[in-house]
Scaffold this motif. Structure first.
Motif, mmCIF file in Angstrom:
data_model
loop_
_atom_site.group_PDB
_atom_site.id
_atom_site.type_symbol
_atom_site.label_atom_id
_atom_site.label_comp_id
_atom_site.label_asym_id
_atom_site.label_seq_id
_atom_site.Cartn_x
_atom_site.Cartn_y
_atom_site.Cartn_z
ATOM 1 N N SER A 182 0.828 -1.208 0.000
ATOM 2 C CA SER A 182 0.000 0.000 0.000
ATOM 3 C C SER A 182 0.863 1.259 0.000
ATOM 4 C CB SER A 182 -0.933 0.009 1.213
ATOM 5 O OG SER A 182 -0.186 -0.030 2.426
ATOM 6 N N SER A 183 1.951 1.250 0.782
ATOM 7 C CA SER A 183 2.833 2.421 0.805
ATOM 8 C C SER A 183 3.586 2.566 -0.511
ATOM 9 C CB SER A 183 3.822 2.306 1.969
ATOM 10 O OG SER A 183 4.580 1.115 1.876
ATOM 11 N N GLN A 184 3.921 1.431 -1.140
ATOM 12 C CA GLN A 184 4.569 1.513 -2.449
ATOM 13 C C GLN A 184 3.611 2.092 -3.486
ATOM 14 O OE1 GLN A 184 5.975 -2.211 -3.998
ATOM 15 N NE2 GLN A 184 7.015 -1.271 -5.733
ATOM 16 N N ALA A 185 2.321 1.734 -3.384
ATOM 17 C CA ALA A 185 1.315 2.269 -4.304
ATOM 18 C C ALA A 185 1.199 3.784 -4.161
ATOM 19 C CB ALA A 185 -0.035 1.605 -4.050
ATOM 20 N N VAL A 186 1.339 4.288 -2.924
ATOM 21 C CA VAL A 186 1.291 5.734 -2.692
ATOM 22 C C VAL A 186 2.444 6.432 -3.414
ATOM 23 C CG1 VAL A 186 1.488 7.546 -0.952
ATOM 24 C CG2 VAL A 186 0.081 5.541 -0.494
ATOM 25 N N LEU A 187 3.636 5.850 -3.320
ATOM 26 C CA LEU A 187 4.804 6.452 -3.952
ATOM 27 C C LEU A 187 4.711 6.399 -5.467
ATOM 28 C CD1 LEU A 187 7.559 5.115 -1.562
ATOM 29 C CD2 LEU A 187 6.587 7.397 -1.651
ATOM 30 N N ILE A 188 4.156 5.319 -6.003
ATOM 31 C CA ILE A 188 3.931 5.238 -7.449
ATOM 32 C C ILE A 188 2.926 6.296 -7.873
ATOM 33 C CG2 ILE A 188 3.014 3.789 -9.299
ATOM 34 C CD1 ILE A 188 4.128 1.367 -7.816
ATOM 35 N N GLY A 189 1.876 6.466 -7.064
ATOM 36 C CA GLY A 189 0.901 7.517 -7.354
ATOM 37 C C GLY A 189 1.514 8.907 -7.320
ATOM 38 N N MET A 190 2.484 9.131 -6.398
ATOM 39 C CA MET A 190 3.188 10.412 -6.341
ATOM 40 C C MET A 190 3.935 10.690 -7.644
ATOM 41 S SD MET A 190 4.831 10.381 -2.512
ATOM 42 C CE MET A 190 5.943 11.722 -2.967
ATOM 43 N N ASN A 191 4.597 9.664 -8.182
ATOM 44 C CA ASN A 191 5.347 9.845 -9.418
ATOM 45 C C ASN A 191 4.425 10.080 -10.612
ATOM 46 O OD1 ASN A 191 7.794 9.611 -8.164
ATOM 47 N ND2 ASN A 191 8.228 7.539 -8.856
ATOM 48 N N ILE A 192 3.295 9.370 -10.627
ATOM 49 C CA ILE A 192 2.342 9.579 -11.724
ATOM 50 C C ILE A 192 1.769 10.988 -11.674
ATOM 51 C CG2 ILE A 192 0.112 8.861 -12.651
ATOM 52 C CD1 ILE A 192 0.766 6.011 -11.757
ATOM 53 N N SER A 193 1.414 11.449 -10.474
ATOM 54 C CA SER A 193 0.885 12.813 -10.344
ATOM 55 C C SER A 193 1.951 13.847 -10.698
ATOM 56 C CB SER A 193 0.366 13.050 -8.922
ATOM 57 O OG SER A 193 1.423 12.999 -7.977
ATOM 58 N N LYS A 194 3.232 13.521 -10.413
ATOM 59 C CA LYS A 194 4.315 14.422 -10.793
ATOM 60 C C LYS A 194 4.397 14.549 -12.313
ATOM 61 C CE LYS A 194 8.365 14.018 -8.780
ATOM 62 N NZ LYS A 194 9.751 13.532 -8.486
ATOM 63 N N ASN A 195 4.213 13.424 -13.013
ATOM 64 C CA ASN A 195 4.232 13.442 -14.473
ATOM 65 C C ASN A 195 3.047 14.215 -15.050
ATOM 66 O OD1 ASN A 195 5.688 10.155 -14.931
ATOM 67 N ND2 ASN A 195 6.642 12.123 -15.096
ATOM 68 N N VAL A 196 1.847 13.891 -14.542
ATOM 69 C CA VAL A 196 0.623 14.433 -15.144
ATOM 70 C C VAL A 196 0.338 15.848 -14.652
ATOM 71 C CG1 VAL A 196 -1.856 14.110 -15.445
ATOM 72 C CG2 VAL A 196 -0.329 12.125 -15.450
ATOM 73 N N LEU A 197 0.179 16.007 -13.315
ATOM 74 C CA LEU A 197 -0.182 17.306 -12.751
ATOM 75 C C LEU A 197 1.012 18.250 -12.634
ATOM 76 C CD1 LEU A 197 -2.578 16.164 -9.877
ATOM 77 C CD2 LEU A 197 -3.164 16.929 -12.194
ATOM 78 N N GLY A 198 2.225 17.676 -12.532
ATOM 79 C CA GLY A 198 3.401 18.517 -12.373
ATOM 80 C C GLY A 198 4.102 18.873 -13.655
ATOM 81 N N PHE A 199 3.634 18.316 -14.788
ATOM 82 C CA PHE A 199 4.312 18.658 -16.038
ATOM 83 C C PHE A 199 3.381 18.698 -17.247
ATOM 84 C CE2 PHE A 199 6.724 17.484 -19.880
ATOM 85 C CZ PHE A 199 7.610 18.551 -19.907
ATOM 86 N N VAL A 200 2.735 17.578 -17.567
ATOM 87 C CA VAL A 200 1.993 17.477 -18.828
ATOM 88 C C VAL A 200 0.874 18.514 -18.902
ATOM 89 C CG1 VAL A 200 0.552 15.999 -20.274
ATOM 90 C CG2 VAL A 200 2.531 15.030 -19.094
ATOM 91 N N VAL A 201 -0.015 18.512 -17.914
ATOM 92 C CA VAL A 201 -1.145 19.450 -17.929
ATOM 93 C C VAL A 201 -0.682 20.905 -17.853
ATOM 94 C CG1 VAL A 201 -3.242 20.182 -16.715
ATOM 95 C CG2 VAL A 201 -2.750 17.738 -17.007
ATOM 96 N N PRO A 202 0.207 21.268 -16.897
ATOM 97 C CA PRO A 202 0.681 22.669 -16.868
ATOM 98 C C PRO A 202 1.385 23.103 -18.153
ATOM 99 C CG PRO A 202 1.212 21.571 -14.813
ATOM 100 C CD PRO A 202 0.747 20.518 -15.753
ATOM 101 N N PHE A 203 2.193 22.217 -18.724
ATOM 102 C CA PHE A 203 2.905 22.601 -19.950
ATOM 103 C C PHE A 203 1.929 22.861 -21.093
ATOM 104 C CE2 PHE A 203 4.922 21.450 -23.996
ATOM 105 C CZ PHE A 203 5.903 22.436 -24.041
ATOM 106 N N LEU A 204 0.898 22.036 -21.228
ATOM 107 C CA LEU A 204 -0.091 22.256 -22.281
ATOM 108 C C LEU A 204 -0.815 23.591 -22.091
ATOM 109 C CD1 LEU A 204 -1.644 18.666 -22.633
ATOM 110 C CD2 LEU A 204 -0.040 19.819 -24.181
ATOM 111 N N ILE A 205 -1.133 23.925 -20.832
ATOM 112 C CA ILE A 205 -1.792 25.205 -20.550
ATOM 113 C C ILE A 205 -0.858 26.375 -20.856
ATOM 114 C CG2 ILE A 205 -2.795 26.654 -18.739
ATOM 115 C CD1 ILE A 205 -3.762 24.105 -17.379
ATOM 116 N N ILE A 206 0.403 26.269 -20.412
ATOM 117 C CA ILE A 206 1.382 27.330 -20.662
ATOM 118 C C ILE A 206 1.618 27.506 -22.150
ATOM 119 C CG2 ILE A 206 3.820 27.967 -20.382
ATOM 120 C CD1 ILE A 206 3.719 26.659 -17.620
ATOM 121 N N LEU A 207 1.794 26.401 -22.854
ATOM 122 C CA LEU A 207 2.038 26.473 -24.295
ATOM 123 C C LEU A 207 0.850 27.095 -25.023
ATOM 124 C CD1 LEU A 207 3.859 25.731 -26.693
ATOM 125 C CD2 LEU A 207 2.719 23.504 -26.748
ATOM 126 N N THR A 208 -0.365 26.690 -24.660
ATOM 127 C CA THR A 208 -1.569 27.245 -25.296
ATOM 128 C C THR A 208 -1.707 28.731 -25.003
ATOM 129 O OG1 THR A 208 -2.700 25.104 -25.076
ATOM 130 C CG2 THR A 208 -4.072 27.049 -25.474
#
Length: 360
Positions: A182-208
């Motif tokens: 369960s704790s490993q799943a939390v850390l994996i979720g942290m990395n996924i959120s870092k990819n999606v919420l910390g880069f992909v979505v903001p970059f698309l908004i900034i670029l647009t």
């Protein structure tokens, strides 16, 4: 966690990422980023707070961006020492947790503030009538408070799961520890959120946002006198997008590779060595963005430069030196010799911060 405190942990790939050049180069880069980041962001805070008085929404975002970068860069000496000592952490559990949380906090506050700043500029330039109603100081403060709250919540897992861990080779590391699935799943979720919420979505908004701003400026100033000024603004916009993209893209790629490793989709010591070797390098590139932010968003602005010069004039030593130089220049231009009519002035005129340990 109790067993961890009484027994040393053995890591399956203990040599992964442990290269001599990492232990030398990364601390030097961290120290450089610390010096430049503290100096640049401190100037931004002083100028905005003392002279610009945070009278605009953009200045509020810039102020919070500089504070977020400062909160992060002041922890870099700890990570520099940690890497220089071959990933040995002598600073205790609390500083381990606090420094790790500061990294995540800076990631989300910086990215969210840059995104809000791009949206703010889009509204101000593309929809000026709407901006008069919605771009208020109160709205800006509420947005910043919301960003800090969300970023603090996002950094909680780092504070909880990052801890001091004794290894069998007689060193103590500051790393993520996940004894259960369960704790490993939390850390994996942290990395996924870092990819999606910390880069992909903001970059698309900034670029647009900046693409639409560029089109509006190009259409507005086409064939006019202000074209040169418009070209300068457009170049700065392109620089902002490119710097954000190229600073964070390598780290996000290695974060995604780390997800694959944790999920054991690709699990071997060679792959882990690739991640642990590349991660500190990409972290250095990403953290360099904290140094560039003051220059891209502050020193390139005409109003900021004007207030920065005003700050220098109020420094006693600088003012004395300036007045003396002015007087000497004036004096040197007067004829002191009736035969020559002038006198020549002879006075001479700058192992990867995130070490992840799996369940053994």
């Amino acid at each position: 966690m109790q067993n961890m405190s009484t027994h040393q942990i053995e890591v399956s790939c203990s040599k992964a990422g442990r290269h001599s050049y990492i232990f030398i180069a990364v601390p030097i880069i961290y120290s450089t980023i610390f010096i430049i980041g503290v100096f640049g962001n401190s100037l931004v805070v002083i100028v905005i707070y003392c002279y610009m008085k945070m009278k605009t929404v953009a200045s509020i975002f810039l102020m919070n961006l500089a504070i977020a970068d400062l909160c992060f860069v002041i922890t870099l000496p700890l990570w520099a020492a940690f890497t220089a000592m071959h990933y040995n952490w002598p600073f205790g559990t609390f500083l381990c947790k606090l420094s790790a949380a500061a990294i995540t906090l800076n990631l989300y506050t910086s990215v969210f503030l840059l995104t809000c700043l791009s949206i703010d500029r889009y509204i101000a330039i593309v929809h000026p009538m709407i901006s008069r109603i919605r771009r208020t100081i109160m709205v800006g403060k509420i947005i910043c408070i919301s960003i800090w709250i969300v970023a603090c919540l996002a950094s909680l897992p780092a504070f909880i799961y990052r801890t001091v861990i004794p290894l069998k080779d007689n060193i103590t590391v500051c790393a993520f520890y996940y004894p259960t699935n369960s704790s490993q799943a939390v850390l994996i979720g942290m990395n996924i959120s870092k990819n999606v919420l910390g880069f992909v979505v903001p970059f698309l908004i900034i670029l647009t946002s900046y693409t639409l701003i560029g089109k509006t400026l190009k259409a507005t100033f086409h064939g006019q006198r202000g074209r040169t000024r418009n070209d300068d603004i457009f170049k700065m916009i392109v620089a902002i997008v490119l710097v954000f993209f190229f600073c964070w893209l390598p780290h996000q790629i290695f974060t995604f590779l780390d997800i694959l490793n944790k999920l054991e989709i690709i699990a071997n010591c060679q792959f882990e060595d690739l991640i642990d070797t590349g991660m500190p390098i990409t972290i250095c590139i990403a953290y360099f963005n904290s140094c560039l932010n003051p220059f891209l968003y502050g020193f390139f602005g005409r109003n900021f430069r004007k207030n920065f010069l005003q700050l220098l004039k109020n420094i006693p030593k600088f003012r004395t030196h300036t007045n003396l130089s002015t007087k000497m220049s004036t004096l040197s231009g007067r004829p002191s010799d009736p035969h020559t009519g002038s006198v020549k002035n002879t006075l001479p005129l700058n192992e990867r911060e995130e070490l992840h340990i799996g369940n053994t």
